[in-house]
Design an enzyme around this catalytic site. Structure first.
Site, short mmCIF file in Angstrom:
data_model
loop_
_atom_site.label_atom_id
_atom_site.label_comp_id
_atom_site.label_asym_id
_atom_site.label_seq_id
_atom_site.Cartn_x
_atom_site.Cartn_y
_atom_site.Cartn_z
N GLY A 156 4.93 5.02 5.20
CA GLY A 156 6.15 4.25 5.45
C GLY A 156 5.82 2.79 5.64
O GLY A 156 4.66 2.41 5.86
N LYS A 157 6.84 1.94 5.56
CA LYS A 157 6.64 0.50 5.70
C LYS A 157 6.17 0.16 7.11
O LYS A 157 6.39 0.92 8.06
CB LYS A 157 7.92 -0.25 5.39
N ALA A 158 5.52 -1.00 7.24
CA ALA A 158 5.05 -1.45 8.55
C ALA A 158 6.20 -1.54 9.53
O ALA A 158 7.28 -2.06 9.20
CB ALA A 158 4.36 -2.81 8.41
N GLY A 159 6.00 -1.03 10.74
CA GLY A 159 7.01 -1.09 11.77
C GLY A 159 8.01 0.05 11.76
O GLY A 159 8.91 0.09 12.60
N ILE A 160 7.88 0.99 10.82
CA ILE A 160 8.84 2.09 10.73
C ILE A 160 8.64 3.11 11.84
O ILE A 160 9.54 3.88 12.18
CB ILE A 160 8.74 2.78 9.35
N GLY A 161 7.41 3.14 12.44
CA GLY A 161 7.17 4.05 13.55
C GLY A 161 6.16 5.14 13.29
O GLY A 161 6.17 6.18 13.97
N LYS A 162 5.26 4.92 12.34
CA LYS A 162 4.26 5.94 12.02
C LYS A 162 3.35 6.21 13.22
O LYS A 162 3.14 7.38 13.61
CB LYS A 162 3.40 5.49 10.82
N SER A 163 2.79 5.15 13.80
CA SER A 163 1.86 5.33 14.90
C SER A 163 2.56 5.90 16.14
O SER A 163 1.99 6.72 16.87
CB SER A 163 1.19 3.99 15.25
N ASP A 180 -3.08 4.36 10.28
CA ASP A 180 -2.70 3.25 9.42
C ASP A 180 -3.33 3.30 8.02
O ASP A 180 -2.64 3.18 7.03
CB ASP A 180 -3.00 1.91 10.07
N GLU A 205 -3.23 1.67 16.77
CA GLU A 205 -2.52 0.45 17.16
C GLU A 205 -1.08 0.82 17.50
O GLU A 205 -0.35 1.35 16.66
CB GLU A 205 -2.53 -0.57 16.02
N ARG A 246 18.82 18.11 1.14
CA ARG A 246 19.53 18.95 2.09
C ARG A 246 19.02 20.39 2.12
O ARG A 246 19.19 21.09 3.12
CB ARG A 246 21.03 18.96 1.74
#
Length: 312
Positions: A156-163, A180, A205, A246
């Site tokens: 996912g894009k940076a800041g999406i909440g992966k970590s 990361d 991080e 779905r």
């Protein structure tokens, strides 16, 4: 992926108890085949099926045979092997090279090694090492976890909440593999294995907090050095006009190192427990591998119910 004797020497000197006797200037020679060869038949003069592109290993049998010959005959037999442009020679059991080895190695610029290992053990370990060094490998963006034995790559894009999602899963007892950026390699069994870069291994991080050392916070049970990759999950911002999956009857796929993996795209929105959803996705995948596909079973029930009503 091809390697040189220098790669083999640098990676195997400790693991294989290798010592470079002579030929440091010729370590750029390529190792073109993964297998190791014992040149028993070649020493008798039979070269029809001689594996000249393989690393040559002289064990107890070859050494004993050579010592039974006089010096001129040894030179003649060994020269026939050196003339085939072999990549290099390894002498097992820590035996001192015969003078003829040293002379011909320098004459033909062929690196000569020595190992303390017995021949069969060296062949097994060096074959594994060459397979590891020649295996396709790469690097993918994403945080990798092991959830109940399922290797999950979160993208996912940076800041999406992966970590943050990974941290919540670690708190639930699951294991971090890499944060990361994940290194991947396809091994000899065609599995794609993920692991962390040596410098960042076991660190995460967390935005607003900084770098944390996972085993210090959650214990050594919260980490894995590596894990086989089983599925990929992408986190993306929720969009009202985007049609989401779905049923899950026909999951998408993604290709990594020429291998295909199930791919799930999960929308992220405020208040949505992504750790819980990722956990459910991983466990549902595990059930599928065990032969229990909930989506297909429900689909079959619906079709069966429809057919029964149509028949009535």
């Amino acid at each position: 992926m091809s390697i040189t004797l220098k790669d083999f020497w640098e990676q195997g000197r400790g693991r294989l108890s290798l010592e470079l006797v002579t030929g440091e200037n010729a370590l750029k020679r390529p190792v073109e085949e993964k297998a190791i060869n014992r040149p028993g038949l070649a020493l008798t003069g039979f070269f029809q099926y001689f594996a000249q592109r393989r690393l040559q290993v002289f064990g107890l049998a070859e050494f004993t045979y050579l010592k039974s010959l006089d010096s001129d005959e040894r030179v003649s037999r060994l020269r026939g092997i050196f003339e085939k442009n072999i990549p290099g020679i390894v002498i097992a059991r820590n035996r001192n090279p015969l003078p003829e080895f040293l002379t011909l190695a320098e004459e033909y610029s062929v690196p000569l090694f020595r190992t303390t290992m017995i021949t069969s053990h060296f062949i097994n370990e060096s074959t594994l090492l060459i397979e590891e060094l020649t295996a396709p490998r790469g690097r993918v963006q994403g945080t990798m976890l092991e959830i109940m034995g399922v290797g999950v790559l979160l993208q996912g894009k940076a800041g999406i909440g992966k970590s943050e999602t990974a941290l919540s899963l670690i708190e639930r007892g699951y294991c971090l593999v890499a944060d990361d950026v994940t290194e991947v390699v396809r091994d000899s069994r065609e599995r794609v294995v993920g692991y962390a870069n040596e410098l960042t291994r076991y660190h995460m991080e967390i935005r607003g907090v900084g770098i944390v050392h996972v085993p210090s916070l959650f214990g050594v049970a919260a980490i894995r050095r590596e894990s086989e990759l089983d599925l990929v999950i992408e986190l993306h911002p929720y969009q009202h006009d985007r049609e989401e999956e779905r049923t899950g009857i026909k999951p998408s796929e993604i290709e990594i190192l020429d291998a295909k993996f199930p791919y799930y795209s999960l929308p992220v929105s405020p208040g949505r427990d992504m750790a819980n959803i990722v956990e459910a996705t991983a466990l549902n995948h595990k059930l599928k591998t065990l032969g229990h596909d909930a989506a297909k079973e429900l689909d079959e029930k619906v079709i069966g119910s429809f057919l029964r009503r149509a028949g009535a």
